[in-house]
Design a protein around this motif. Structure first.
Motif, mmCIF file in Angstrom:
data_model
loop_
_atom_site.group_PDB
_atom_site.id
_atom_site.type_symbol
_atom_site.label_atom_id
_atom_site.label_comp_id
_atom_site.label_asym_id
_atom_site.label_seq_id
_atom_site.Cartn_x
_atom_site.Cartn_y
_atom_site.Cartn_z
ATOM 1 N N GLN A 146 -13.104 -35.196 30.427
ATOM 2 C CA GLN A 146 -13.469 -33.940 31.092
ATOM 3 C C GLN A 146 -14.644 -33.294 30.372
ATOM 4 O OE1 GLN A 146 -9.693 -31.805 31.263
ATOM 5 N NE2 GLN A 146 -9.737 -32.070 33.466
ATOM 6 N N MET A 147 -15.459 -32.544 31.099
ATOM 7 C CA MET A 147 -16.670 -31.996 30.503
ATOM 8 C C MET A 147 -16.492 -30.582 29.990
ATOM 9 S SD MET A 147 -19.176 -33.519 33.349
ATOM 10 C CE MET A 147 -20.554 -33.938 32.326
ATOM 11 N N ARG A 148 -15.468 -29.901 30.500
ATOM 12 C CA ARG A 148 -15.200 -28.533 30.036
ATOM 13 C C ARG A 148 -13.738 -28.435 29.628
ATOM 14 N NH1 ARG A 148 -18.558 -24.728 31.112
ATOM 15 N NH2 ARG A 148 -16.922 -23.180 30.958
ATOM 16 N N PRO A 149 -13.427 -27.671 28.555
ATOM 17 C CA PRO A 149 -12.020 -27.480 28.212
ATOM 18 C C PRO A 149 -11.336 -26.602 29.256
ATOM 19 C CG PRO A 149 -13.413 -26.137 26.812
ATOM 20 C CD PRO A 149 -14.335 -26.983 27.631
ATOM 21 N N ILE A 150 -10.054 -26.890 29.545
ATOM 22 C CA ILE A 150 -9.309 -26.082 30.519
ATOM 23 C C ILE A 150 -8.841 -24.821 29.815
ATOM 24 C CG2 ILE A 150 -7.275 -26.021 32.001
ATOM 25 C CD1 ILE A 150 -7.495 -29.016 32.283
ATOM 26 N N PRO A 151 -9.263 -23.627 30.279
ATOM 27 C CA PRO A 151 -8.841 -22.403 29.600
ATOM 28 C C PRO A 151 -7.347 -22.145 29.797
ATOM 29 C CG PRO A 151 -10.035 -21.857 31.591
ATOM 30 C CD PRO A 151 -10.128 -23.344 31.435
ATOM 31 N N LYS A 152 -6.740 -21.549 28.785
ATOM 32 C CA LYS A 152 -5.311 -21.235 28.877
ATOM 33 C C LYS A 152 -5.133 -19.763 29.211
ATOM 34 C CE LYS A 152 -0.960 -22.016 26.494
ATOM 35 N NZ LYS A 152 -0.300 -22.440 25.281
ATOM 36 N N ARG A 153 -4.284 -19.488 30.193
ATOM 37 C CA ARG A 153 -4.063 -18.112 30.614
ATOM 38 C C ARG A 153 -3.208 -17.372 29.608
ATOM 39 N NH1 ARG A 153 -2.188 -18.585 36.773
ATOM 40 N NH2 ARG A 153 -0.780 -16.959 36.084
ATOM 41 N N LEU A 154 -3.403 -16.044 29.547
ATOM 42 C CA LEU A 154 -2.655 -15.231 28.580
ATOM 43 C C LEU A 154 -1.160 -15.280 28.842
ATOM 44 C CD1 LEU A 154 -2.957 -13.255 26.206
ATOM 45 C CD2 LEU A 154 -3.054 -11.414 27.859
ATOM 46 N N ASP A 155 -0.762 -15.325 30.130
ATOM 47 C CA ASP A 155 0.673 -15.316 30.431
ATOM 48 C C ASP A 155 1.302 -16.698 30.241
ATOM 49 O OD1 ASP A 155 -0.862 -16.166 32.512
ATOM 50 O OD2 ASP A 155 0.540 -15.532 34.072
ATOM 51 N N HIS A 156 0.490 -17.701 29.895
ATOM 52 C CA HIS A 156 1.064 -19.013 29.587
ATOM 53 C C HIS A 156 1.322 -19.195 28.091
ATOM 54 C CE1 HIS A 156 -0.482 -20.844 33.614
ATOM 55 N NE2 HIS A 156 0.493 -19.951 33.767
ATOM 56 N N HIS B 68 -15.318 -15.792 26.787
ATOM 57 C CA HIS B 68 -14.421 -15.083 27.704
ATOM 58 C C HIS B 68 -13.081 -15.795 27.844
ATOM 59 C CE1 HIS B 68 -15.895 -18.165 30.462
ATOM 60 N NE2 HIS B 68 -14.907 -17.852 31.271
ATOM 61 N N THR B 69 -12.958 -16.999 27.305
ATOM 62 C CA THR B 69 -11.686 -17.717 27.367
ATOM 63 C C THR B 69 -10.784 -17.407 26.177
ATOM 64 O OG1 THR B 69 -12.868 -19.561 26.396
ATOM 65 C CG2 THR B 69 -12.494 -19.648 28.747
ATOM 66 N N ASP B 70 -11.299 -16.627 25.205
ATOM 67 C CA ASP B 70 -10.483 -16.275 24.042
ATOM 68 C C ASP B 70 -9.599 -15.078 24.370
ATOM 69 O OD1 ASP B 70 -11.855 -18.245 22.719
ATOM 70 O OD2 ASP B 70 -13.387 -16.874 21.982
ATOM 71 N N VAL B 71 -8.609 -15.311 25.226
ATOM 72 C CA VAL B 71 -7.826 -14.194 25.746
ATOM 73 C C VAL B 71 -6.934 -13.559 24.683
ATOM 74 C CG1 VAL B 71 -7.828 -14.750 28.186
ATOM 75 C CG2 VAL B 71 -6.253 -15.913 26.687
ATOM 76 N N LEU B 72 -6.575 -14.322 23.647
ATOM 77 C CA LEU B 72 -5.714 -13.754 22.607
ATOM 78 C C LEU B 72 -6.449 -12.676 21.820
ATOM 79 C CD1 LEU B 72 -3.829 -16.886 21.288
ATOM 80 C CD2 LEU B 72 -2.886 -14.996 22.562
ATOM 81 N N VAL B 73 -7.759 -12.779 21.708
ATOM 82 C CA VAL B 73 -8.552 -11.745 21.031
ATOM 83 C C VAL B 73 -8.887 -10.626 22.012
ATOM 84 C CG1 VAL B 73 -10.671 -11.290 19.773
ATOM 85 C CG2 VAL B 73 -9.517 -13.460 19.463
ATOM 86 N N LEU B 74 -9.340 -10.994 23.214
ATOM 87 C CA LEU B 74 -9.784 -9.980 24.174
ATOM 88 C C LEU B 74 -8.645 -9.067 24.608
ATOM 89 C CD1 LEU B 74 -12.190 -12.053 26.430
ATOM 90 C CD2 LEU B 74 -12.772 -10.481 24.609
ATOM 91 N N ALA B 107 -13.123 -12.507 31.811
ATOM 92 C CA ALA B 107 -11.786 -13.104 31.715
ATOM 93 C C ALA B 107 -10.929 -12.677 32.894
ATOM 94 C CB ALA B 107 -11.128 -12.701 30.404
ATOM 95 N N GLN B 108 -11.080 -11.414 33.307
ATOM 96 C CA GLN B 108 -10.277 -10.934 34.427
ATOM 97 C C GLN B 108 -10.715 -11.574 35.740
ATOM 98 O OE1 GLN B 108 -10.852 -6.775 33.787
ATOM 99 N NE2 GLN B 108 -8.886 -6.536 32.742
ATOM 100 N N LYS B 109 -12.031 -11.759 35.899
ATOM 101 C CA LYS B 109 -12.509 -12.402 37.127
ATOM 102 C C LYS B 109 -12.099 -13.867 37.166
ATOM 103 C CE LYS B 109 -16.374 -9.355 37.888
ATOM 104 N NZ LYS B 109 -17.826 -9.174 37.838
ATOM 105 N N SER B 110 -12.007 -14.500 35.998
ATOM 106 C CA SER B 110 -11.545 -15.893 35.959
ATOM 107 C C SER B 110 -10.037 -15.992 36.135
ATOM 108 C CB SER B 110 -11.921 -16.534 34.622
ATOM 109 O OG SER B 110 -13.289 -16.403 34.392
ATOM 110 N N GLY B 111 -9.360 -14.839 36.152
ATOM 111 C CA GLY B 111 -7.908 -14.840 36.315
ATOM 112 C C GLY B 111 -7.182 -15.305 35.077
ATOM 113 N N LEU B 112 -7.745 -15.055 33.877
ATOM 114 C CA LEU B 112 -7.114 -15.542 32.647
ATOM 115 C C LEU B 112 -6.179 -14.510 32.028
ATOM 116 C CD1 LEU B 112 -10.160 -17.346 31.021
ATOM 117 C CD2 LEU B 112 -8.320 -18.326 32.339
ATOM 118 N N MET B 113 -6.243 -13.249 32.475
ATOM 119 C CA MET B 113 -5.323 -12.225 31.954
ATOM 120 C C MET B 113 -4.600 -11.546 33.114
ATOM 121 S SD MET B 113 -7.187 -10.546 28.674
ATOM 122 C CE MET B 113 -8.523 -9.667 29.454
#
Lengths: 178, 145
Positions: A146-156, B68-74, B107-113
């Motif tokens: 894969q070319m980009r890492p899959i971001p992890k959601r805060l609620d996961h 913007h993917t560092d949700v634990l900090v943001l 992060a919010q637009k990406s739906g990560l939080m």
């Protein structure tokens, strides 16, 4: 020919089937990679007249990620050929109609424009989710990175992971946490 | 403001605010009732900058390459309803505050939080309207700061 040489011969001209997980991947960057494998340019035996392309099986194409505002700004044009037959479809609308279409159209446009193009497209198998028919899955023997890492959601993350994570600042003494 | 931690009140009518605790002391027939500040739960987890104390803000001192993917900090800079905390609370400099604000928006637009959102939110990025339900990512180098 020795036994080793014969196996090398088979391996050189054998067709590989690659699996690619398109989850959170940019389809335009992934298409560059997929195109090389469909045409066979990654092989040392590549030649324009040599049919040495491999198969690519793409899964989770409904979960591709587009950068910034491209879902709203990228437009796909079509003309029926009749008067007033032009139509413009936004990327998110196309993706809503067929979640494999953006990736397929991108790979198609990146392949060289010649008589081999349709045949190379036949080696591309795209699936919107991770359900693949067994007849295809049994051929798969390798995977594309894969070319980009899959971001992890805060609620996961677990509650403990979030609470125990190092903190950057402390609230003021009289701040009421909401 | 005062939380009843003398173990008498277990049911709260409003949400409890654990800012101070009541300490009752009895010495020589004199009863002293004192409101003491409770230790912040973050205090033990605070990151110390490498070069010791300095006047710069906490993010400048850490010199992080925040994405913007560092949700634990943001999520530390965000209230439970998804609003950004003001500068007087975060203690950031104007430059970092602006940058974190944009990263939180990304992060919010990406739906990560999705769990830090207003109460009326569906909290599922897939249930959002039209193009907003599809995955998207951002390039931090496009930020002006």
């Amino acid at each position: 020919m020795s036994a080793v040489g014969r196996v090398q011969q088979w391996a050189t001209f054998g067709r590989m089937w690659y699996l690619f997980d398109a989850k959170w991947q940019n389809p335009f960057h992934s298409a560059d990679k997929i195109k090389d494998i469909l045409t066979g340019t990654h092989k040392p035996i590549y030649h324009d007249l040599n049919d040495c392309g491999d198969h690519v099986v793409v899964i989770n194409s409904s979960e591709i990620a587009l950068p910034g505002v491209e879902w709203e700004k990228r437009v796909y044009f079509h003309h029926t050929g009749y008067a007033k037959g032009a139509s413009w479809t936004l990327a998110w609308q196309l993706h809503h109609k067929d979640p494999t279409m953006i990736l397929r159209k991108t790979v198609y446009s990146k392949l060289s424009k010649n008589l081999l193009r349709r045949g190379r497209m036949e080696k591309l198998h795209i699936f919107p989710d991770d359900k693949i028919p067994d007849s295809i899955l049994e051929n798969v023997s390798a995977q594309l990175r894969q070319m980009r890492p899959i971001p992890k959601r805060l609620d996961h993350y677990t509650r403990e992971e979030v609470e125990k994570f190092p903190k950057v600042f402390d609230w003021p003494k009289d701040y009421i946490i909401k | 403001m005062l939380s009843a931690l003398n173990q008498t009140r277990h049911i709260h009518v409003s949400s409890p605010v654990s800012l101070k605790e009541i300490v009752v002391k009895e010495e020589d027939n004199i009863i002293t009732v004192e409101g003491k500040y409770i230790k912040s739960p973050r205090e033990a987890l605070l990151v110390k900058p490498e070069h010791g104390e300095c006047n710069s803000c906490s993010l400048c001192a850490l010199n992080l390459n925040l994405k913007h993917t560092d949700v634990l900090v943001l999520s530390q800079f965000v209230r439970s309803d998804g609003c950004m905390l003001p500068k007087r609370v975060t203690g950031l400099c104007a430059r970092q505050q602006k940058r974190v604000k944009w990263l939180v928006a990304m992060a919010q637009k990406s739906g990560l939080m999705p769990n830090l959102a207003p109460s009326w939110s569906k909290r599922d990025p897939k249930a959002r309207y039209r193009s907003k339900k599809y995955n998207r990512y951002f390039d931090e180098s496009t930020l002006p700061v």
